[in-house]
Write a protein that holds these residues in place. Sequence first.
Motif, PDB file in Angstrom:
ATOM      1  N   MET A   1       0.843  -1.197   0.000  1.00 11.87           N
ATOM      2  CA  MET A   1       0.000   0.000   0.000  1.00 11.87           C
ATOM      3  C   MET A   1       0.877   1.245   0.000  1.00 11.87           C
ATOM      4  SD  MET A   1      -2.573   1.193   2.967  1.00 11.87           S
ATOM      5  CE  MET A   1      -3.336   2.783   2.897  1.00 11.87           C
ATOM      6  N   LYS A   2       0.610   2.160  -0.930  1.00 10.52           N
ATOM      7  CA  LYS A   2       1.467   3.348  -1.044  1.00 10.52           C
ATOM      8  C   LYS A   2       1.455   4.167   0.240  1.00 10.52           C
ATOM      9  CE  LYS A   2       2.346   5.031  -5.665  1.00 10.52           C
ATOM     10  NZ  LYS A   2       1.988   6.051  -6.631  1.00 10.52           N
ATOM     11  N   LEU A   3       0.337   4.145   0.954  1.00  4.40           N
ATOM     12  CA  LEU A   3       0.238   4.946   2.169  1.00  4.40           C
ATOM     13  C   LEU A   3       1.363   4.609   3.143  1.00  4.40           C
ATOM     14  CD1 LEU A   3      -1.391   6.881   3.951  1.00  4.40           C
ATOM     15  CD2 LEU A   3      -2.716   4.919   4.717  1.00  4.40           C
ATOM     16  N   TYR A   4       1.721   3.321   3.227  1.00  6.59           N
ATOM     17  CA  TYR A   4       2.742   2.918   4.183  1.00  6.59           C
ATOM     18  C   TYR A   4       3.997   2.337   3.536  1.00  6.59           C
ATOM     19  CZ  TYR A   4      -1.212   3.069   7.364  1.00  6.59           C
ATOM     20  OH  TYR A   4      -2.294   3.472   8.082  1.00  6.59           O
ATOM     21  N   ASN A   5       3.872   1.817   2.301  1.00 11.53           N
ATOM     22  CA  ASN A   5       4.956   1.028   1.719  1.00 11.53           C
ATOM     23  C   ASN A   5       6.310   1.713   1.802  1.00 11.53           C
ATOM     24  OD1 ASN A   5       3.590  -1.220   1.025  1.00 11.53           O
ATOM     25  ND2 ASN A   5       3.382  -0.743  -1.138  1.00 11.53           N
ATOM     26  N   LYS A   6       6.396   2.885   1.194  1.00  9.34           N
ATOM     27  CA  LYS A   6       7.694   3.535   1.031  1.00  9.34           C
ATOM     28  C   LYS A   6       8.254   4.045   2.336  1.00  9.34           C
ATOM     29  CE  LYS A   6      10.033   7.007  -1.766  1.00  9.34           C
ATOM     30  NZ  LYS A   6       9.862   8.048  -2.795  1.00  9.34           N
ATOM     31  N   PHE A   7       7.373   4.512   3.212  1.00  9.67           N
ATOM     32  CA  PHE A   7       7.865   5.242   4.368  1.00  9.67           C
ATOM     33  C   PHE A   7       7.616   4.547   5.707  1.00  9.67           C
ATOM     34  CE2 PHE A   7       9.174   8.616   1.852  1.00  9.67           C
ATOM     35  CZ  PHE A   7       8.249   8.798   0.868  1.00  9.67           C
ATOM     36  N   GLY A 107       3.005  24.385  -6.401  1.00 10.72           N
ATOM     37  CA  GLY A 107       3.435  25.305  -5.360  1.00 10.72           C
ATOM     38  C   GLY A 107       3.029  24.886  -3.966  1.00 10.72           C
ATOM     39  N   SER A 108       2.468  23.692  -3.813  1.00 13.09           N
ATOM     40  CA  SER A 108       2.027  23.216  -2.503  1.00 13.09           C
ATOM     41  C   SER A 108       3.153  22.460  -1.813  1.00 13.09           C
ATOM     42  CB  SER A 108       0.806  22.316  -2.664  1.00 13.09           C
ATOM     43  OG  SER A 108       0.528  21.626  -1.456  1.00 13.09           O
ATOM     44  N   TRP A 109       3.179  22.546  -0.499  1.00 12.81           N
ATOM     45  CA  TRP A 109       4.169  21.811   0.281  1.00 12.81           C
ATOM     46  C   TRP A 109       3.595  20.489   0.792  1.00 12.81           C
ATOM     47  CZ3 TRP A 109       0.744  25.162   2.164  1.00 12.81           C
ATOM     48  CH2 TRP A 109       0.097  24.853   3.353  1.00 12.81           C
ATOM     49  N   LEU A 110       2.387  20.140   0.372  1.00 15.54           N
ATOM     50  CA  LEU A 110       1.728  18.970   0.941  1.00 15.54           C
ATOM     51  C   LEU A 110       2.239  17.639   0.401  1.00 15.54           C
ATOM     52  CD1 LEU A 110      -2.018  20.056   1.238  1.00 15.54           C
ATOM     53  CD2 LEU A 110      -0.290  19.925   3.035  1.00 15.54           C
ATOM     54  N   ASP A 111       2.637  17.585  -0.879  1.00  8.74           N
ATOM     55  CA  ASP A 111       3.003  16.292  -1.456  1.00  8.74           C
ATOM     56  C   ASP A 111       4.042  16.475  -2.551  1.00  8.74           C
ATOM     57  OD1 ASP A 111       2.848  13.508  -1.698  1.00  8.74           O
ATOM     58  OD2 ASP A 111       1.335  13.619  -3.267  1.00  8.74           O
ATOM     59  N   LYS A 112       4.967  15.549  -2.628  1.00  8.97           N
ATOM     60  CA  LYS A 112       5.960  15.504  -3.706  1.00  8.97           C
ATOM     61  C   LYS A 112       6.285  14.045  -3.983  1.00  8.97           C
ATOM     62  CE  LYS A 112       8.275  19.857  -2.438  1.00  8.97           C
ATOM     63  NZ  LYS A 112       7.987  20.675  -3.608  1.00  8.97           N
ATOM     64  N   ASP A 113       6.472  13.715  -5.259  1.00  5.66           N
ATOM     65  CA  ASP A 113       6.848  12.354  -5.619  1.00  5.66           C
ATOM     66  C   ASP A 113       8.281  12.026  -5.218  1.00  5.66           C
ATOM     67  OD1 ASP A 113       4.440  11.442  -6.714  1.00  5.66           O
ATOM     68  OD2 ASP A 113       4.866  12.353  -8.658  1.00  5.66           O
ATOM     69  N   ASP A 114       9.143  13.040  -5.235  1.00  8.25           N
ATOM     70  CA  ASP A 114      10.565  12.801  -4.999  1.00  8.25           C
ATOM     71  C   ASP A 114      11.030  13.354  -3.664  1.00  8.25           C
ATOM     72  OD1 ASP A 114      10.148  15.395  -5.704  1.00  8.25           O
ATOM     73  OD2 ASP A 114      11.770  15.529  -7.174  1.00  8.25           O
ATOM     74  N   ALA A 115      10.159  13.356  -2.670  1.00  6.57           N
ATOM     75  CA  ALA A 115      10.533  13.862  -1.350  1.00  6.57           C
ATOM     76  C   ALA A 115      11.706  13.065  -0.782  1.00  6.57           C
ATOM     77  CB  ALA A 115       9.340  13.781  -0.410  1.00  6.57           C
ATOM     78  N   ASP A 116      12.636  13.767  -0.164  1.00  8.80           N
ATOM     79  CA  ASP A 116      13.852  13.139   0.355  1.00  8.80           C
ATOM     80  C   ASP A 116      14.100  13.636   1.781  1.00  8.80           C
ATOM     81  OD1 ASP A 116      16.342  12.193   0.979  1.00  8.80           O
ATOM     82  OD2 ASP A 116      17.384  13.150  -0.698  1.00  8.80           O
ATOM     83  N   ALA A 122      15.099  22.757   0.359  1.00  8.62           N
ATOM     84  CA  ALA A 122      13.695  22.932   0.736  1.00  8.62           C
ATOM     85  C   ALA A 122      12.745  22.346  -0.297  1.00  8.62           C
ATOM     86  CB  ALA A 122      13.391  24.418   0.931  1.00  8.62           C
ATOM     87  N   PHE A 123      13.163  22.251  -1.556  1.00  7.74           N
ATOM     88  CA  PHE A 123      12.302  21.710  -2.611  1.00  7.74           C
ATOM     89  C   PHE A 123      12.013  20.226  -2.416  1.00  7.74           C
ATOM     90  CE2 PHE A 123      12.875  24.770  -6.453  1.00  7.74           C
ATOM     91  CZ  PHE A 123      12.666  25.859  -5.631  1.00  7.74           C
ATOM     92  N   ASP A 124      12.785  19.545  -1.596  1.00  6.88           N
ATOM     93  CA  ASP A 124      12.690  18.094  -1.471  1.00  6.88           C
ATOM     94  C   ASP A 124      11.816  17.636  -0.307  1.00  6.88           C
ATOM     95  OD1 ASP A 124      14.381  17.784  -3.647  1.00  6.88           O
ATOM     96  OD2 ASP A 124      16.191  17.687  -2.407  1.00  6.88           O
ATOM     97  N   HIS A 125      11.105  18.577   0.311  1.00  5.39           N
ATOM     98  CA  HIS A 125      10.338  18.211   1.501  1.00  5.39           C
ATOM     99  C   HIS A 125       8.854  18.485   1.304  1.00  5.39           C
ATOM    100  CE1 HIS A 125      14.021  17.431   3.587  1.00  5.39           C
ATOM    101  NE2 HIS A 125      14.472  18.627   3.265  1.00  5.39           N
ATOM    102  N   ALA A 126       8.017  17.585   1.824  1.00  6.48           N
ATOM    103  CA  ALA A 126       6.569  17.707   1.705  1.00  6.48           C
ATOM    104  C   ALA A 126       5.908  16.994   2.872  1.00  6.48           C
ATOM    105  CB  ALA A 126       6.089  17.127   0.383  1.00  6.48           C
ATOM    106  N   PRO A 129       4.419  12.625   2.379  1.00  3.25           N
ATOM    107  CA  PRO A 129       5.389  11.525   2.454  1.00  3.25           C
ATOM    108  C   PRO A 129       6.245  11.579   3.710  1.00  3.25           C
ATOM    109  CG  PRO A 129       6.094  13.159   0.833  1.00  3.25           C
ATOM    110  CD  PRO A 129       4.700  13.527   1.248  1.00  3.25           C
ATOM    111  N   HIS A 130       6.624  12.763   4.128  1.00  2.00           N
ATOM    112  CA  HIS A 130       7.476  12.852   5.312  1.00  2.00           C
ATOM    113  C   HIS A 130       6.720  12.474   6.580  1.00  2.00           C
ATOM    114  CE1 HIS A 130      10.729  14.156   3.007  1.00  2.00           C
ATOM    115  NE2 HIS A 130      10.836  15.432   3.368  1.00  2.00           N
ATOM    116  N   ALA A 131       5.416  12.714   6.607  1.00  2.00           N
ATOM    117  CA  ALA A 131       4.648  12.369   7.808  1.00  2.00           C
ATOM    118  C   ALA A 131       4.749  10.875   8.103  1.00  2.00           C
ATOM    119  CB  ALA A 131       3.196  12.795   7.654  1.00  2.00           C
ATOM    120  N   TRP A 132       4.496  10.048   7.092  1.00  2.00           N
ATOM    121  CA  TRP A 132       4.521   8.611   7.329  1.00  2.00           C
ATOM    122  C   TRP A 132       5.931   8.135   7.646  1.00  2.00           C
ATOM    123  CZ3 TRP A 132       0.059   7.407   8.657  1.00  2.00           C
ATOM    124  CH2 TRP A 132      -1.067   7.927   8.016  1.00  2.00           C
ATOM    125  N   TYR A 133       6.908   8.719   6.995  1.00  2.00           N
ATOM    126  CA  TYR A 133       8.300   8.375   7.281  1.00  2.00           C
ATOM    127  C   TYR A 133       8.650   8.717   8.728  1.00  2.00           C
ATOM    128  CZ  TYR A 133      13.403   8.307   6.739  1.00  2.00           C
ATOM    129  OH  TYR A 133      14.737   8.040   6.872  1.00  2.00           O
TER     130      TYR A 133
END
Length: 647
Positions: A1-7, A107-116, A122-126, A129-133
């Motif tokens: 599940m994408k919600l949890y898989n990656k992070f 321009g939203s900070w809520l979601d990014k495909d390539d969040a790191d 600053a461009f790499d944070h959203a 994805p970071h919440a679940w991580y």
Amino acid sequence: MKLYNKFLWGSILTLLILGLSSCEDYLDKEAESIISEDEAFKNFTNFQGFIEEIYNCIPDKQKSYWTTSWNWGDDEIMNPEGDWHMVHQIDIGNFWAWQAGRMAQNGSWLDKDDADPTSDDAFDHAMWPHAWYCIRKANIGLANLDKLTEATQEEKDMIAGQLYFFRAWWHFQLMQYLGGLPYVDEVLPSGEKLTLPRLSYQECADKAGADFEKAAQLLPIDWDNTKVGRNTLGKNQLRINKIMALGYLGKNYLWAGSPLMKNGPQTGGGNTYNYDETYCDKAAEAFGELLSLVESGQTQYALVEFNYKDIYNHVPADDATTSYSDIFYTTGQNWLMPGSTEAIFRGPSYDGNSSNWNTTKTFGPKVQGLVEHDNIIHQPTANYVNLYGMANGLPLDDPDSGFDPTYPFKDRDPRFYHDIVFDGFKYVNASMPSDMEYLRYCSLYTGGAMRKVENASRTGYFTQKLVPHTANKYDGAYNWSANLHVYLPYMRLADIYLMYAEACGAIGGANHKSSNFSKTAVEAINTLRDRVGAGHVHSKYTGSRELFLDEVRRERAVELAFEGFRFNDLRRWLLLTEYPYNIKTSQEFDRVEDEDFYMENDPKDARVSNFREEVILTRQFGTKHYWFPLKINDTSMYPEFGQNPGW
């Protein structure tokens, strides 16, 4: 599940030491060095290194892309070239746009495909994805507290307190937009079938509240006053502490007690004053404890002064020791992070100069390149500017306010002059070419040179609350030499006073107070008005609980204007769908004074004619718009994780 898989499924522990300005000296080890669990968690230095990555993940709302968007209520509109931004997508009801991949970067900070989470860009944070991580990371840390064997009790408490706080904070950030979610409070094993159900909002809030309360009990008020904090003395401002935990404990409970969370999504506005008083009482007690600590001088926080000798240029008075503007931006202070003594919760801001490649060039007129770079302009709506009442404290539409539409900028709330750029305002101070002189003073009347929809103001106003008007081609405030640095705090002290007043007001009106703080709800509001020199809440608004809450909400709109709170406030008050909160308007009027008037007089004293409002757009919202839609890939994985209604 994408919600949890990656992070949430990762099982390798890494020790990552960040370059965060306030926490850079704990270890002298290479980032991403993989070590054993026993080594990673055995002492404070190593364990704190594990936590550092969570700090790094907090998104910077203003600088998460070249041009950004964070005001999605009735407070702001952009010129049409910015229609791809989240603010316009919200206007047209496209709430799917918060999700990366649904449209081009918005321009939203809520979601990014390539969040790191390891990046210092600053461009790499959203948020998503970071919440679940970070939730998983907090759970791993809590599960390994027993391995912290080489530590004092103070060190153990500070480690545990940060982890409990972050587990709740990241859940709460998602809950505000998406509603109740699974509250993940254990390390989920990989490879097993997911069955975690979505909880109700209030069930989630109960769990988050328990975590925030533990954090408040374990953490110090100020890391600088602890033995372990002396290792990074003077660099602990961003560290999670007791005041942050109490602030979010109260905010979590106030949101849980708000009309949307108690009554569910609905139109009509009939339940806008219908709060859950039990949750509001918990909120008031948390805020009361915080404010008692602040006002008794036991904390490092204080309201910043609003004391100016030149309000239009944000020049503090000679006897001022702090500056209200410094909450939002700093100049000439060697890239000092904004916030002053008032910011309570902030994330990292690595590169102050990055402000000047995006945010600082998106608030002024683009006419003739007066403000350079992208043709994207944040503009306050006229309907929102109307919330700035009169200096006597009364709202504009009160028959006793003294508001005169032939002198619409006269005797307004002092924050109006700090925040709002209006007709006749001297926009450029420096010398400029003779053929550009017509742009020195703002021509924001109907048909004026700065009223072009495509590259100036479509509303009749600009704002300089977050970025000074001197951020233009000629004054050059966005040049390197000015050291202009912008950052919006997630929570500041004025917000605590406002939330305390709302929680108390929802229970018993203007004169209600918590058991642990001396001020009533109305006294909390008047504390903020005293700070800026505005009149107190009039007695005609204190006799009725509903009328008082109206004034609390108006005060909240003015004090926190353009800081990113309005959208969620309208939602939780069940007003997002209701008139007049679903319209965006412009201010139309004709000039009476000649050009010389504005060169020789204060623009607030100018007389105008035909002062009126016109609707630019009406937002067509229904009950489904009280929550964002979840990702289809996530809601399709198992039946217990359902989509929000209507999506």
